[in-house]
Design an enzyme around this catalytic site. Structure first.
Site, mmCIF file in Angstrom:
data_model
loop_
_atom_site.group_PDB
_atom_site.id
_atom_site.type_symbol
_atom_site.label_atom_id
_atom_site.label_comp_id
_atom_site.label_asym_id
_atom_site.label_seq_id
_atom_site.Cartn_x
_atom_site.Cartn_y
_atom_site.Cartn_z
ATOM 1 N N ASP A 147 1.020 -1.149 0.009
ATOM 2 C CA ASP A 147 0.119 0.003 0.126
ATOM 3 C C ASP A 147 0.997 1.223 0.004
ATOM 4 O O ASP A 147 1.140 1.676 1.077
ATOM 5 C CB ASP A 147 -0.898 -0.020 1.264
ATOM 6 C CG ASP A 147 -2.090 1.007 1.504
ATOM 7 O OD1 ASP A 147 -2.269 1.819 0.265
ATOM 8 O OD2 ASP A 147 -2.678 1.152 2.291
ATOM 9 N N GLU A 181 -3.538 10.126 -0.994
ATOM 10 C CA GLU A 181 -4.423 9.494 -1.038
ATOM 11 C C GLU A 181 -5.027 8.930 0.545
ATOM 12 O O GLU A 181 -6.107 8.865 0.861
ATOM 13 C CB GLU A 181 -4.123 8.343 -1.744
ATOM 14 C CG GLU A 181 -5.238 7.319 -2.065
ATOM 15 C CD GLU A 181 -5.698 6.025 -1.086
ATOM 16 O OE1 GLU A 181 -6.606 5.493 -1.214
ATOM 17 O OE2 GLU A 181 -4.545 6.068 -0.327
ATOM 18 N N GLU A 182 -3.931 8.883 1.230
ATOM 19 C CA GLU A 182 -4.067 8.177 2.573
ATOM 20 C C GLU A 182 -4.647 9.297 3.464
ATOM 21 O O GLU A 182 -5.272 9.019 4.565
ATOM 22 C CB GLU A 182 -2.937 7.899 3.216
ATOM 23 C CG GLU A 182 -2.110 6.722 2.425
ATOM 24 C CD GLU A 182 -2.909 5.393 2.796
ATOM 25 O OE1 GLU A 182 -4.066 5.220 3.328
ATOM 26 O OE2 GLU A 182 -2.244 4.298 2.153
ATOM 27 N N ASP A 209 -4.343 0.045 -6.566
ATOM 28 C CA ASP A 209 -3.872 0.088 -4.974
ATOM 29 C C ASP A 209 -3.895 -1.238 -4.200
ATOM 30 O O ASP A 209 -4.928 -1.819 -4.287
ATOM 31 C CB ASP A 209 -4.940 1.120 -4.572
ATOM 32 C CG ASP A 209 -4.619 1.653 -3.185
ATOM 33 O OD1 ASP A 209 -3.545 1.140 -2.586
ATOM 34 O OD2 ASP A 209 -5.577 2.467 -2.645
#
Length: 319
Positions: A147, A181-182, A209
Site C-alpha cells: 500500500d 491518497e491516505e 492500489d
C-alpha cells in the site's frame, strides 16, 4: 571464410541478439524492475512516505525521473507536477497542513480520447498522520510495500511498456501518481477538480492500489465492472495468467472514486486486505512479484481492448 569475416559475423549476430533482447524486455512487464521500484519506495530510508515529508518528495522525484526516462510528456501544472495542499484530519498534529504533488505524464498519440492509469505513491509515514492499525504504531515506519508501492511500481512498468512498444496507439495514455491518497483521496480529488486535460476527453480510469499480495484462491478484484455497459464486452474471453473476479461498484476507498464521481468509467485493481495492512510490517519481501506481473499483464489486455473501441465508453451509475 576468413577469420576477419567470421569475427564480423559474430559481432553482427551478437548485436542482433542484443537488439532482440531489448525489444523483448520492452514488450513485457519486467518483474526485476517491479521489485526494484518496490524495494526503493518501501525501504526504511523512505520512512513510510508520509504526506509532506522529505521522503515522499523523494518518491515523487523517483516517479518523475522515470517518466522523463520513458519520454512521457509533462502534463502537470508545472512540468510533471501538480501541487496542492492536504490536511491531516484524523489526529491532532502541529503540521496538519501539508504540501503534496500529483506527478503526471502523458503518452500523446494525438488521439481524441485518453485513458488514465493511476496509483498513489504516499503512505502513512511513521504513523503520526493516523490510520495505523498498530495500537503502538506511532513512531514506527510504515513502509507500505503493498500500500501502495505495488501500484506505483506497476504504474511505472505500464508507462515503460507503452512508451517503448513502438506502436502509435489509437488513444492517449495519461499516467498519474497521486499524492495524499491516505489523507482522503486528496490528490485525485484535486486533479478531477483541476484537470490538466479536459475530463470529457477521458474514456476510462484504471486505478491500482494494493496489488502485491495476490491470493490464488480468490484472485485479484477488478472493481467498477458496472460503471460502463462496455466492460462485459471488453472482458469477454480474457485469459490472463492470474485469476480475477469483478465487483460492480464505482465507489471505493481509493482514487478511482474521484473519477467515478465525475461520470467516468473506472476499474480498480486490488488484491485485498491482509494482516499487514496499515501496519509497520507491510514490507517488500512479502510481495508476490510473479502475480504482480500477471496483474499488470491483465491490465495491458484490458487497456488494449479499450483502445479497440470506436467510441468513448458509456458511463453508468452503480448505486
Amino acid at each position: 571464410m576468413s577469420t576477419r569475416k567470421l569475427m564480423l559475423c559474430s559481432v553482427f549476430a551478437v548485436s542482433l541478439l542484443c537488439i532482440g533482447s531489448k525489444v523483448s524486455i520492452a514488450q513485457q512487464i519486467d518483474t526485476v524492475l517491479l521489485k526494484k521500484h518496490i524495494y526503493y519506495l518501501a525501504d526504511d530510508k523512505m520512512k513510510g512516505r508520509g504526506t509532506g515529508s522529505k521522503e515522499v518528495k523523494n518518491a515523487a522525484k523517483y516517479v518523475e525521473k522515470h517518466f522523463k526516462k520513458y519520454g512521457l510528456t509533462p502534463k502537470g501544472e508545472k512540468g510533471y507536477r501538480q501541487a496542492f495542499t492536504a490536511k491531516v484530519r484524523r489526529v491532532v498534529v502541529k503540521d496538519s497542513i501539508r504540501t503534496a504533488d500529483n506527478v503526471i505524464g502523458l503518452i500523446d498519440n494525438g488521439a481524441p480520447l485518453t485513458i488514465v492509469i493511476g496509483a498513489h505513491y504516499d503512505h502513512l509515514g511513521t504513523g503520526h498522520q493516523g490510520s495505523s492499525k498498530d495500537s503502538l504504531g506511532v513512531g514506527k515506519i510504515h513502509n507500505g510495500a503493498d500500500d501502495n508501492a505495488s501500484g506505483t511500481a506497476a504504474l511505472l512498468e505500464l508507462a515503460r511498456y507503452y512508451s517503448s512498444n513502438n506502436i502509435k496507439e489509437e488513444y492517449n495514455l495519461l499516467f498519474i501518481a497521486f499524492g495524499a491518497e491516505e489523507l482522503g483521496l486528496v490528490g485525485s480529488k484535486y486533479f478531477t477538480e483541476n484537470p490538466t486535460i479536459p475530463l470529457d476527453h477521458i474514456t476510462a480510469m484504471l486505478n491500482m492500489d494494493m496489488i502485491g499480495r495476490y491470493n490464488p484462491a480468490q484472485g485479484v478484484a477488478v472493481i467498477g465492472y458496472g460503471t460502463s455497459k462496455k466492460w462485459p464486452e471488453i472482458f469477454n474471453g480474457l485469459t490472463p495468467s492470474i485469476k480475477y473476479y469483478t465487483g460492480h461498484d464505482g465507489n471505493g476507498g481509493s482514487d478511482q472514486t474521484s473519477f467515478y464521481k465525475k461520470d467516468i468509467p473506472v476499474l480498480f485493481f486490488h488484491t485485498g486486505g491482509h494482516p499487514d495492512y496499515h501496519m509497520p510490517t507491510d514490507d517488500a519481501d512479502k510481495i508476490d512479484y510473479t502475480s504482480l506481473k500477471g496483474i499488470a499483464d491483465l491490465e495491458i489486455m484490458i487497456i488494449d481492448r479499450i483502445m479497440k473501441q470506436q467510441h468513448k465508453l458509456d458511463f453508468q451509475f452503480t448505486n
